[in-house]
Design a protein around this motif. Structure first.
Motif, PDB file in Angstrom:
ATOM      1  N   ASN A  79       0.851  -1.185   0.000  1.00  0.00           N
ATOM      2  CA  ASN A  79       0.000   0.000   0.000  1.00  0.00           C
ATOM      3  C   ASN A  79       0.893   1.244   0.000  1.00  0.00           C
ATOM      4  O   ASN A  79       2.107   1.159   0.204  1.00  0.00           O
ATOM      5  N   THR A  81       1.336   3.693   2.048  1.00  0.00           N
ATOM      6  CA  THR A  81       2.051   3.966   3.298  1.00  0.00           C
ATOM      7  C   THR A  81       3.273   3.077   3.420  1.00  0.00           C
ATOM      8  O   THR A  81       4.375   3.547   3.723  1.00  0.00           O
ATOM      9  N   ASP A  82       3.100   1.772   3.185  1.00  0.00           N
ATOM     10  CA  ASP A  82       4.221   0.845   3.323  1.00  0.00           C
ATOM     11  C   ASP A  82       5.275   1.057   2.239  1.00  0.00           C
ATOM     12  O   ASP A  82       6.464   0.894   2.486  1.00  0.00           O
ATOM     13  N   ALA A  84       6.016   3.976   0.973  1.00  0.00           N
ATOM     14  CA  ALA A  84       6.745   5.162   1.446  1.00  0.00           C
ATOM     15  C   ALA A  84       7.729   4.776   2.557  1.00  0.00           C
ATOM     16  O   ALA A  84       8.860   5.268   2.590  1.00  0.00           O
ATOM     17  N   VAL A  85       7.313   3.886   3.461  1.00  0.00           N
ATOM     18  CA  VAL A  85       8.204   3.399   4.531  1.00  0.00           C
ATOM     19  C   VAL A  85       9.391   2.674   3.910  1.00  0.00           C
ATOM     20  O   VAL A  85      10.548   2.909   4.288  1.00  0.00           O
ATOM     21  N   HIS A  88      11.745   5.164   2.356  1.00  0.00           N
ATOM     22  CA  HIS A  88      12.406   5.938   3.405  1.00  0.00           C
ATOM     23  C   HIS A  88      13.589   5.162   4.005  1.00  0.00           C
ATOM     24  O   HIS A  88      14.676   5.713   4.178  1.00  0.00           O
ATOM     25  N   SER A 138       8.845   4.470  14.203  1.00  0.00           N
ATOM     26  CA  SER A 138       9.563   4.139  12.974  1.00  0.00           C
ATOM     27  C   SER A 138      10.064   2.708  13.017  1.00  0.00           C
ATOM     28  O   SER A 138      10.107   2.026  11.996  1.00  0.00           O
ATOM     29  N   ASP A 141       7.172   0.577  12.097  1.00  0.00           N
ATOM     30  CA  ASP A 141       6.938   0.652  10.646  1.00  0.00           C
ATOM     31  C   ASP A 141       7.902  -0.253   9.898  1.00  0.00           C
ATOM     32  O   ASP A 141       7.501  -1.007   9.006  1.00  0.00           O
TER      33      ASP A 141
END
Length: 167
Positions: A79, A81-82, A84-85, A88, A138, A141
């Motif tokens: 998804n 969000t994941d 983007a994690v 990052h 974090s 995540d």
């Protein structure tokens, strides 16, 4: 071989999950002195970031050929969000943990100036290094994404293992 490469990726991602569990546990441990806790959390955090990134970079396989890359189709199923994690933490690995070309580390240099023998001089120089180290959210995540990606390798590992057994 693809199977060996996928197994080592899964092992790295499993290590990330276990290391994140240790960081989360240390973060709430009150019996450990703060200095020791900071040192341990940083060491574990950097180990997790290195292991995480290893699954997504090229290299040489045990057989001498190019290493199998993590399946792009699996990454595309994350998804927003994941994903983007994931991006990052790869950036964090490249710019902070693997190299020091980033905005996540600052070194403050101070000097104590005193008159020495009637002349001004530097009595002492001190430094303080400030680094971003993953906090509980974090870490959670990173753990979640590593667990998802590691589990996603299972079907292909099982498929390749079955092919070997049928041979």
């Amino acid at each position: 071989s693809e199977l060996a490469d996928l197994i080592t990726m899964k092992q790295d991602l499993d290590l990330v999950v276990r290391t994140c569990d240790e960081v989360i546990g240390l973060s709430s441990a009150v019996e450990i002195p703060v200095g020791e806790k900071v040192f341990a959390v940083r060491a574990l955090w950097e180990a997790a970031i290195i292991a995480y990134g290893r699954s997504f970079v090229g290299g040489v396989s045990a057989g001498g050929g190019g290493r199998t890359r993590y399946p792009v189709a699996v990454l595309e199923q994350l998804n927003a969000t994941d994903l983007a994690v994931h991006k990052h933490f790869l950036e964090l690995r490249q710019k902070h943990v693997g190299h020091r070309v980033n905005d996540w580390t600052r070194v403050l240099i101070t000097g104590v100036l005193l008159p020495i023998g009637g002349e001004r001089g530097v009595l002492q120089v001190g430094t303080k290094t400030l680094s971003v180290v993953g906090g509980p959210s974090s870490t959670e995540d990173l753990r979640r994404v590593a667990l998802t990606l590691g589990e996603s390798l299972g079907p292909r590992i099982d498929e390749l293992s079955a092919q070997i057994l049928a041979w």
